[in-house]
Design an enzyme around this catalytic site. Structure first.
Site, PDB file in Angstrom:
ATOM      1  N   SER A  50      -1.087   8.706  -7.372  1.00 15.99           N
ATOM      2  CA  SER A  50      -1.391   8.139  -6.188  1.00 15.99           C
ATOM      3  C   SER A  50      -0.388   8.479  -4.991  1.00 15.99           C
ATOM      4  CB  SER A  50      -1.236   6.357  -6.086  1.00 15.99           C
ATOM      5  OG  SER A  50      -1.308   5.934  -4.939  1.00 15.99           O
ATOM      6  N   TYR A 101       3.183  -1.655  -8.600  1.00 16.71           N
ATOM      7  CA  TYR A 101       1.958  -0.492  -8.559  1.00 16.71           C
ATOM      8  C   TYR A 101       2.739   0.741  -8.227  1.00 16.71           C
ATOM      9  CZ  TYR A 101      -1.891   2.201  -7.354  1.00 16.71           C
ATOM     10  OH  TYR A 101      -3.096   3.244  -7.542  1.00 16.71           O
TER      11      TYR A 101
END
Length: 318
Positions: free
Chosen positions: A191, A204
């Site tokens: 990501s 995260y």
């Protein structure tokens, strides 16, 4: 000496050898730098050669939804053989049925990628019943959008179990055959949050930084071992319209659709790109973060105005 008989020089040995020929080392670096820039310039005008994935055995984790599902469709269109994993039985079977409609040979497995034992067990079944995986797409991922104190302990653990530990377990399971053949491709779906931090995603972001680090370290290790036939690709997109993050928005541009992310991913795989940013100008943003003063970077982050629904102001249960 390592157990494989590969001698790894100590830091002192490396420093000594470098100090012996500093001018030659500098000239080599400059020559390589100039050559690399010239090569990049030429590639702007020369079509990049794309490899064929027809007949390759491709295993995709998290294939029941979003990026994993769309990636499976793209490999099916290119006549790859597919092994699909997902925790959701209905989702993975639905993806498998569509891939079969596209003409691919498919096997679907229900696997919880947060559990190492399930990963190793399913991997053994794949190797015995189907064969050696030549392209591994580590795509499974989970997210909890909340400030650190509002994030539950089990949510933190699950993000690390799925977003990075699962990558390590699957790679350990299928890498030996790739090493023996000096052939394969390992894809890490990470990501932009593995390069750029954002509030209310501490756990995260940490897991995705780990995923990017895993990709880079694995790439370096394969090079050191001389396994140049095993390629690696890391995908780093911004917000994608998959429903995992609720109501995302940013002044950088529109929220990405799954199809455009997978198009960039497939281009990266077929041309053996090591790092794929979506959108591509994220690489420039990463460079600016390293070059600009901290205060200027802080202003730039505020200008992007990234927003999404997140839980805040709670206290996590132990």
């Amino acid at each position: 000496m390592t157990s494989q008989g590969i001698k790894v020089p100590s830091g002192g040995q490396r420093a000594l050898s470098g100090a012996m020929n500093p001018i030659l080392d500098l000239l080599l670096f400059l020559a390589t730098l100039i050559y690399s820039y010239l090569e990049a310039f030429v590639k702007l005008f020369v079509p990049v050669k794309r490899k064929s994935v027809s007949g390759e055995l491709v295993l995709i984790t998290g294939a029941g939804h979003g990026v994993g599902r769309a990636t499976a469709f793209e490999f099916a269109k290119r006549h790859s053989r597919l092994v699909l994993w997902d925790i959701n039985k209905h989702g993975v079977e639905d993806t498998a049925a569509e891939c079969e409609r596209l003409g691919a040979t498919v096997r679907a497995f229900v696997v919880d990628c947060s559990k190492r034992e399930e990963i190793y067990s399913a991997a053994e079944k794949v190797k015995k019943e189907i064969g050696d995986v030549s392209i591994l797409v580590n795509n499974a991922g989970v997210i909890t959008a909340a400030d650190l104190l509002s994030t539950q302990d089990h949510q933190v653990e699950r993000m690390f179990e799925v977003n990075i530990l699962a990558h390590i377990w699957t790679t350990r399971a299928f890498l030996p055959a790739m090493m023996n053949n000096n052939y394969g491709h390992i894809v890490t779906v990470a990501s932009a949050a593995g390069h750029f931090v954002t509030s209310f995603m501490v756990a995260y972001c940490s897991s995705k930084f780990a995923a990017v680090g895993f990709h880079k370290a694995l790439t370096e290790e394969l090079s050191t071992l001389g396994k140049d036939g095993i390629k690696t690709t890391c995908l780093c997109p911004v917000f994608i319209n998959t429903g995992f993050v609720k109501n995302p928005s940013t002044r950088l541009g529109k929220i990405l659709e799954v199809e455009e992310v997978v198009e960039a991913l497939m281009e990266g795989i077929l041309t053996n790109q090591k790092m794929v940013f979506v959108p591509s100008h994220l690489s420039i943003a990463l460079l600016s973060e390293m070059l600009f003063p901290e205060r200027a970077v802080a202003v730039l982050k505020k200008l992007t105005d990234a927003k999404f629904d997140a839980v805040t102001g709670q206290t996590s249960a132990q």
